[in-house]
Design a protein around this motif. Structure first.
Motif, short mmCIF file in Angstrom:
data_model
loop_
_atom_site.label_atom_id
_atom_site.label_comp_id
_atom_site.label_asym_id
_atom_site.label_seq_id
_atom_site.Cartn_x
_atom_site.Cartn_y
_atom_site.Cartn_z
N LEU A 130 7.92 -29.06 -6.04
CA LEU A 130 6.77 -29.29 -6.94
C LEU A 130 7.22 -29.57 -8.37
CD1 LEU A 130 4.54 -26.34 -5.62
CD2 LEU A 130 4.05 -28.79 -5.35
N SER A 131 8.52 -29.40 -8.64
CA SER A 131 9.00 -29.46 -10.02
C SER A 131 9.97 -30.60 -10.31
CB SER A 131 9.70 -28.14 -10.39
OG SER A 131 8.85 -27.04 -10.18
N PHE A 132 10.71 -31.05 -9.29
CA PHE A 132 11.79 -32.00 -9.55
C PHE A 132 11.75 -33.20 -8.62
CE2 PHE A 132 13.65 -27.89 -10.91
CZ PHE A 132 13.88 -28.21 -12.24
N ASP A 133 12.20 -34.32 -9.15
CA ASP A 133 12.36 -35.53 -8.36
C ASP A 133 13.73 -36.13 -8.71
OD1 ASP A 133 12.13 -37.84 -6.92
OD2 ASP A 133 10.77 -38.83 -8.33
N PRO A 134 14.71 -36.09 -7.82
CA PRO A 134 14.63 -35.53 -6.47
C PRO A 134 14.87 -34.02 -6.49
CG PRO A 134 16.81 -36.46 -6.84
CD PRO A 134 16.04 -36.70 -8.10
N ASN A 189 16.55 -41.36 -10.52
CA ASN A 189 15.26 -41.79 -9.95
C ASN A 189 14.53 -42.78 -10.86
OD1 ASN A 189 14.59 -39.76 -11.84
ND2 ASN A 189 12.63 -39.44 -10.83
N ASN A 190 14.67 -42.61 -12.21
CA ASN A 190 13.96 -43.55 -13.10
C ASN A 190 14.82 -44.04 -14.27
OD1 ASN A 190 14.09 -41.25 -14.60
ND2 ASN A 190 11.92 -41.20 -15.16
N VAL A 194 18.78 -32.04 -19.96
CA VAL A 194 17.32 -32.05 -19.85
C VAL A 194 16.81 -33.46 -20.12
CG1 VAL A 194 17.08 -31.24 -22.27
CG2 VAL A 194 15.18 -30.93 -20.66
N ARG A 195 15.79 -33.87 -19.38
CA ARG A 195 15.20 -35.19 -19.59
C ARG A 195 14.68 -35.31 -21.02
NH1 ARG A 195 13.83 -38.23 -14.90
NH2 ARG A 195 14.32 -37.06 -13.02
#
Ligand SMILES: CC(C)(COP(=O)(O)OP(=O)(O)OC[C@H]1O[C@@H](n2cnc3c(N)ncnc32)[C@H](O)[C@@H]1OP(=O)(O)O)[C@@H](O)C(=O)NCCC(=O)NCCS
Length: 206
Positions: free
Chosen positions: A22-26, A158-159, A130-131
């Motif tokens: 619910l928190s991370f991708d991936p 991922n992005n 951190v993003r």
């Protein structure tokens, strides 16, 4: 309700991966958590557990409880984190609070626990990524005196988002005192049982 900060165990992994997804991708895989918990000699994984039922139910509550028996394992993981410790470096590998429980101070308890753990393991500094878009996490880290030392371009696959490289130096005695003091203040403000930050590691971790 009691909150307990403690080392992550194998039986926590299903709840932890639910929060992770619910928190991370991936997200991390269950196998990665199993490795961190049972095999890695560098890993100090932590969970914040909420126990729902402290006192034996009495009177009407007991009647209601008997009519609606809860499944075993009433304890719920509300937040978790990962700390690696290698030589004098500590690395925060992950941290998340269940989306339903955010904004209640749980992420801060986990972070404060990992920072204190790193200090007691005699790490000289802690690093993390951190993003650049993750303002909530950056604000939490800044509260604990982490500062940005670098930008890692396109760090997230991922992005293609950049990461801030953040660092907290642990060698300053005044900062060390502040870390212990802040932890004690947090524990009196939102009481929790600490079985993590100063506990002996459950296996032969470094
Ligand atoms: C980052 C995260 C762990 C914070 O957990 P939390 O339990 O909601 O945070 P807390 O309630 O303990 O808040 C502690 C501090 O975090 C910061 N913070 C938390 N939510 C915030 C928000 N929505 N906006 C800005 N700052 C925020 C604040 O500094 C806050 O301190 P304050 O209450 O004194 O303002 C949570 O948002 C999360 O799980 N995010 C998804 C996973 C993630 O991004 N992890 C970080 C990977 S680097």
């Amino acid at each position: 309700m009691t909150l307990t900060l403690r080392y992550m165990r194998m039986e926590d992994v299903p709840q932890v991966i639910t929060i992770d997804r619910l928190s991370f991708d991936p997200p991390w895989s269950a196998r990665s958590y199993a490795y961190e918990v049972t095999e890695s000699s560098y890993s100090h994984m932590v969970v914040l557990e909420q126990s729902r039922e402290d006192k034996p139910a009495r009177g009407l509550r007991r009647l209601v409880k008997n009519l609606n028996p809860q499944p075993p394992g009433e304890n719920v993981i509300v937040a978790y984190g990962g700390l690696w410790h290698i030589a004098d470096e500590a690395h925060i590998s992950t941290i998340a609070t269940h989306p339903d429980s955010r904004g209640r101070g749980y992420g801060e308890i986990v972070l404060a626990g990992m920072v204190r753990r790193a200090l007691l393991l005699k790490a000289s500094y802690i690093v993390l990524e951190v993003r650049v878009s993750n303002v909530a996490a950056q604000s939490l880290y800044a509260k604990y005196e982490f500062h940005t030392v670098d930008v890692k371009p396109r760090y997230y696959h991922n992005n293609g988002e950049d990461a801030y490289d953040m660092r907290l130096d642990l060698t300053d005695p005044e900062r060390q005192a502040r870390i212990h003091q802040r932890f004690a203040e947090l524990q009196s403000k939102s009481p929790f049982v600490d079985l993590y930050s100063a506990a002996p590691p459950p296996r032969g971790q470094n």
